[in-house]
Design an enzyme around this catalytic site. Structure first.
Site, mmCIF file in Angstrom:
data_model
loop_
_atom_site.group_PDB
_atom_site.id
_atom_site.type_symbol
_atom_site.label_atom_id
_atom_site.label_comp_id
_atom_site.label_asym_id
_atom_site.label_seq_id
_atom_site.Cartn_x
_atom_site.Cartn_y
_atom_site.Cartn_z
ATOM 1 N N GLN A 268 0.823 -1.230 0.000
ATOM 2 C CA GLN A 268 0.000 0.000 0.000
ATOM 3 C C GLN A 268 0.848 1.269 0.000
ATOM 4 O O GLN A 268 0.299 2.372 -0.047
ATOM 5 C CB GLN A 268 -0.952 0.008 1.192
ATOM 6 C CG GLN A 268 -2.031 -1.066 1.140
ATOM 7 C CD GLN A 268 -3.085 -0.825 0.068
ATOM 8 O OE1 GLN A 268 -3.166 0.238 -0.551
ATOM 9 N NE2 GLN A 268 -3.910 -1.837 -0.172
ATOM 10 N N CYS B 47 -10.548 -8.391 1.749
ATOM 11 C CA CYS B 47 -10.561 -9.831 2.047
ATOM 12 C C CYS B 47 -11.494 -10.137 3.213
ATOM 13 O O CYS B 47 -11.892 -11.267 3.409
ATOM 14 C CB CYS B 47 -9.166 -10.319 2.390
ATOM 15 S SG CYS B 47 -7.960 -9.763 1.206
HETATM 16 N N1 PLP Z 1 -0.619 -6.487 1.587
HETATM 17 C C1 PLP Z 1 -1.415 -5.416 1.694
HETATM 18 C C2 PLP Z 1 -1.079 -4.356 2.678
HETATM 19 C C3 PLP Z 1 -2.550 -5.300 0.898
HETATM 20 O O1 PLP Z 1 -3.348 -4.255 1.025
HETATM 21 C C4 PLP Z 1 -2.838 -6.340 -0.017
HETATM 22 C C5 PLP Z 1 -4.070 -6.289 -0.838
HETATM 23 O O2 PLP Z 1 -5.118 -5.908 -0.370
HETATM 24 C C6 PLP Z 1 -1.953 -7.413 -0.115
HETATM 25 C C7 PLP Z 1 -0.856 -7.460 0.700
HETATM 26 C C8 PLP Z 1 -2.203 -8.539 -1.066
HETATM 27 O O3 PLP Z 1 -1.887 -8.176 -2.380
HETATM 28 P P1 PLP Z 1 -2.547 -8.985 -3.597
HETATM 29 O O4 PLP Z 1 -3.957 -8.536 -3.699
HETATM 30 O O5 PLP Z 1 -1.717 -8.619 -4.780
HETATM 31 O O6 PLP Z 1 -2.429 -10.428 -3.256
#
Ligand code: PLP
Length: 390
Positions: free
Chosen positions: A180, A326
């Site tokens: 982020q 998520c």
């Molecule tokens: N780390 C953070 C802080 C995130 O906000 C996200 C996605 O929401 C992820 C990891 C995961 O990334 P990706 O959606 O590419 O798997």
């Protein structure tokens, strides 16, 4: 019907330039970069060039970049790969409670399957992890500390340089999830004492399903994906050339604009916050007011619940989120906000506005027009009385 997208921390649309960079690799230049014929060599040359350009943007060298299938995979690779590679030193891991599930669940997995002990740090009401707490948490058997660069729900920036310096001094590996932060604030491995750093394409107007892990030179961590010798033998599998091309192009577009976008989006999120405060009583801003990525504003509306608020806003054409995408579908309050010390009522009443390239002042003013009557209605349904200034 009006549609305003204010959920850029969940994902962003692919930038037209990034799409343009991807298309040749889905069409004519479809070769497997490992093939020795012309098609393969063409894809390999493009991939090598893209890796070089991407590394430069991060202040790194091409051989230190592992392209992955997501930010999640990069986080898993960092946490599980480092913990397993150094398990002879010890089985103690330190993480913050505001990490993305990609880090937290990897740590929990190591706890359950490999007998690691996971220490979860406290976090302040402002959403910031204290470097002193990290110092206190490190033990002789600690192998890895993982603290994110910017939080996805509140936007709060973490003192990663101080935390990294402590880890370096104590001989402990430091991973930061910069998913982020990358593209929103300057992120370089040159001026931050980190060992492992994760990023993701779809948060910066690149395609979904592409991420990267930067691994400090000479650091060897276990692989998660086994097979061919791709990605310097760190991650097997034919490279997603189109995805990587889109990611690199998106990063090349975003990074030079970080300062200008920061100023523009900071002004817009402040306009939004001040406007909400002027119009609606009994609301709270979550996270640090200034030490944050400019595009993110998390606000709790007392007397409402995030899910009903989100649905009402959706009916009015406004796409926002209650926090981590998520976690959508679960009615549990945000663990990030709970860890920051919010009670379950406020943690359950949070809305995350995450602005982006397309967001205008008019969009913000529309939110300010649409929200007060919705809040008023929801609060009256929930018997919380009238909070909205008429
Ligand atoms: N780390 C953070 C802080 C995130 O906000 C996200 C996605 O929401 C992820 C990891 C995961 O990334 P990706 O959606 O590419 O798997």
């Amino acid at each position: 019907m009006r549609r305003i997208y204010l959920d850029h921390n969940a994902t962003t649309p692919v930038h037209p330039e990034a799409l343009k960079a991807m298309l040749p690799f889905l069409e004519g230049s479809f070769g497997n970069p490992s093939s020795i014929h012309f098609y393969g060599r063409e894809a390999r040359a493009a991939l090598d060039d893209a890796r070089e350009r991407f590394a430069k943007l991060l202040g790194a060298k091409a051989g230190e970049i592992v392209f992955t299938g997501s930010g999640t995979e990069a986080d898993n690779h960092a946490v599980i790969g480092a913990a397993r590679a150094f398990r002879d030193k010890g089985r103690h891991l330190v993480v913050s409670p505001i990490e993305h599930h990609a880090v937290l669940h990897s740590a929990e997995y190591l706890q359950k399957r490999d007998g690691f002990e996971v220490m979860v740090l406290p976090v302040g009401r402002d959403g910031i992890v204290s470097p002193d707490d990290v110092r206190r948490a490190i033990r002789p058997d600690t192998t890895l500390v993982s603290v994110m660069w910017a939080n996805n729900e509140t936007g709060t920036l973490q003192p990663v340089r101080e935390i990294g310096a402590i880890c370096r001094e104590r001989g402990v590996l430091f991973h930061t999830d910069a998913v982020q932060a990358f593209g929103k604030v300057p992120v370089s491995v040159k001026d931050a004492p980190v060992d492992l750093l994760s990023v993701s394409a779809h948060k910066i107007y690149g395609p979904k399903g592409t991420g990267a892990l930067w691994v400090r030179p000479r650091l060897k961590i276990d692989s998660l994906v086994h097979g061919g010798s791709h990605e310097n033998e760190r991650r097997a599998g034919t490279e997603n050339a189109a995805g990587i091309m889109g990611f690199v192009r998106a990063a090349e577009i975003a990074l030079p604009r970080v300062a200008a976008e920061d100023a523009r989006l900071r002004a817009l999120t402040e306009r939004l916050w001040q406007g909400l405060r002027d119009r609606i009583e009994d609301i709270e801003r979550n996270g640090h007011a200034t030490q944050r990525v400019a595009n993110t504003l998390s606000v709790s509306f007392r007397g409402c619940t995030s899910d009903t608020l989100l649905m009402s806003l959706d009916l009015d054409g406004l796409a926002v989120s209650s926090g981590s995408a998520c976690a959508v579908g679960s009615l549990k309050p945000s663990p990030v906000l709970l860890a920051m010390g919010l009670g379950s009522e406020l943690a359950n009443a949070a809305v995350r506005f995450s602005l982006g390239l397309s967001t205008t002042e008019e969009d913000v003013d529309t939110v300010l027009e649409v929200m007060p009557p919705i809040i008023n209605r929801l609060r009256s349904f929930q018997g919380a009385g009238q909070f909205v200034r008429q």
